[in-house]
Design a protein around this motif. Sequence first.
Motif, short mmCIF file in Angstrom:
data_model
loop_
_atom_site.label_atom_id
_atom_site.label_comp_id
_atom_site.label_asym_id
_atom_site.label_seq_id
_atom_site.Cartn_x
_atom_site.Cartn_y
_atom_site.Cartn_z
N GLN A 1 6.95 -7.41 0.35
CA GLN A 1 7.56 -6.80 1.54
C GLN A 1 7.55 -5.28 1.52
N SER A 2 7.29 -4.70 0.35
CA SER A 2 7.33 -3.24 0.22
C SER A 2 5.99 -2.58 0.49
N LYS A 3 5.00 -3.37 0.93
CA LYS A 3 3.68 -2.82 1.27
C LYS A 3 3.12 -3.59 2.46
N GLY A 4 1.99 -3.11 2.98
CA GLY A 4 1.35 -3.79 4.11
C GLY A 4 2.12 -3.62 5.40
N PHE A 5 2.40 -2.37 5.78
CA PHE A 5 3.24 -2.10 6.95
C PHE A 5 2.47 -2.11 8.26
N GLY A 6 1.15 -2.03 8.21
CA GLY A 6 0.35 -2.08 9.43
C GLY A 6 0.32 -3.48 10.01
N ILE A 7 0.37 -3.57 11.34
CA ILE A 7 0.31 -4.86 12.02
C ILE A 7 -1.04 -5.03 12.71
N THR A 8 -1.41 -4.05 13.52
CA THR A 8 -2.68 -4.14 14.25
C THR A 8 -3.88 -3.77 13.38
N SER A 9 -3.64 -3.06 12.29
CA SER A 9 -4.71 -2.74 11.33
C SER A 9 -4.08 -2.24 10.05
N SER A 10 -4.90 -2.12 9.01
CA SER A 10 -4.43 -1.59 7.73
C SER A 10 -4.80 -0.11 7.57
N LEU A 11 -5.16 0.54 8.68
CA LEU A 11 -5.63 1.93 8.63
C LEU A 11 -4.68 2.84 7.86
N TRP A 12 -3.42 2.90 8.28
CA TRP A 12 -2.50 3.86 7.67
C TRP A 12 -2.00 3.38 6.30
N ASP A 13 -2.05 2.08 6.06
CA ASP A 13 -1.78 1.59 4.70
C ASP A 13 -2.82 2.14 3.73
N ASN A 14 -4.07 2.18 4.18
CA ASN A 14 -5.13 2.75 3.34
C ASN A 14 -4.96 4.24 3.16
N VAL A 15 -4.58 4.93 4.21
CA VAL A 15 -4.40 6.39 4.13
C VAL A 15 -3.26 6.75 3.17
N PHE A 16 -2.16 6.02 3.25
CA PHE A 16 -0.95 6.37 2.48
C PHE A 16 -0.74 5.51 1.24
N GLY A 17 -1.73 4.70 0.89
CA GLY A 17 -1.66 3.97 -0.37
C GLY A 17 -0.66 2.84 -0.41
#
Length: 239
Positions: free
Chosen positions: A209-225
């Motif tokens: 639950q503490s990761k994978g905050f993107g819903i429509t894509s993982s774009l910003w999860d990739n940017v911010f690790g």
Amino acid sequence: MVARDFQVDLNKALVFQVGHLGEAYHEWVHQPIVCTEGPRFFENEFLEFLTRTVWWAVPTIWLPVVCYSISKTVQMGHTFPEIVLMVLFGILVSTLLEYTIHRFLFHIETKSYWGNTIHYVLHGCHHKHPMDGLRLVLPPTATAILCLLVWYMFRLLSPPSVAPALFGGTLLGYVAYDVTHYYLHHGKPSKRLTQDLKKYHMNHHFRIQSKGFGITSSLWDNVFGTVPSTKAAEKMSNQ
């Protein structure tokens, strides 16, 4: 107001109970109950009504606002390519807002009575009952408040002729977000892209639950690790 060893009664209205959990709230709220029928929030019928929103209300209410906003920029003489770029930039802004709000507001850790109570209303309820179809999309009143904030931000930071299209693009991105979010919980994806999105989001609910905050894509999860590790990677790190 935090009660020691407090037990939540799921058969009663929950909102004013969960605050009593104190430091135990975070663990409790991330132990999901998978059922399509959600819990009762309030004893008051009107307040209870305000917490429930059908998914199709989102495009029905907000797509006309999207069209109106973009049309205002069209009337001010901008070319079609310019308007497309403005709308696309607005959509990009919406994905960043989606990530930022989800990570830093919806997943803030609380332990006080009112902190727990507010968090449960904002997002904790969704993690506790992730299949509650009437509390999956934002209620129109909450969306309207966010719209005002975003509108005035664009009015402040961009020219008057550009702000409406930027706002329209951001609102369009929001509509896509909420409809996608509902589909990921209740739809049955047949395409690889939507299957991957569903797997990614369910991983956020039921595993990390503490990761994978993107819903429509993982774009910003990739940017911010904040891309969650795979099960294979976890096994490798534990060897």
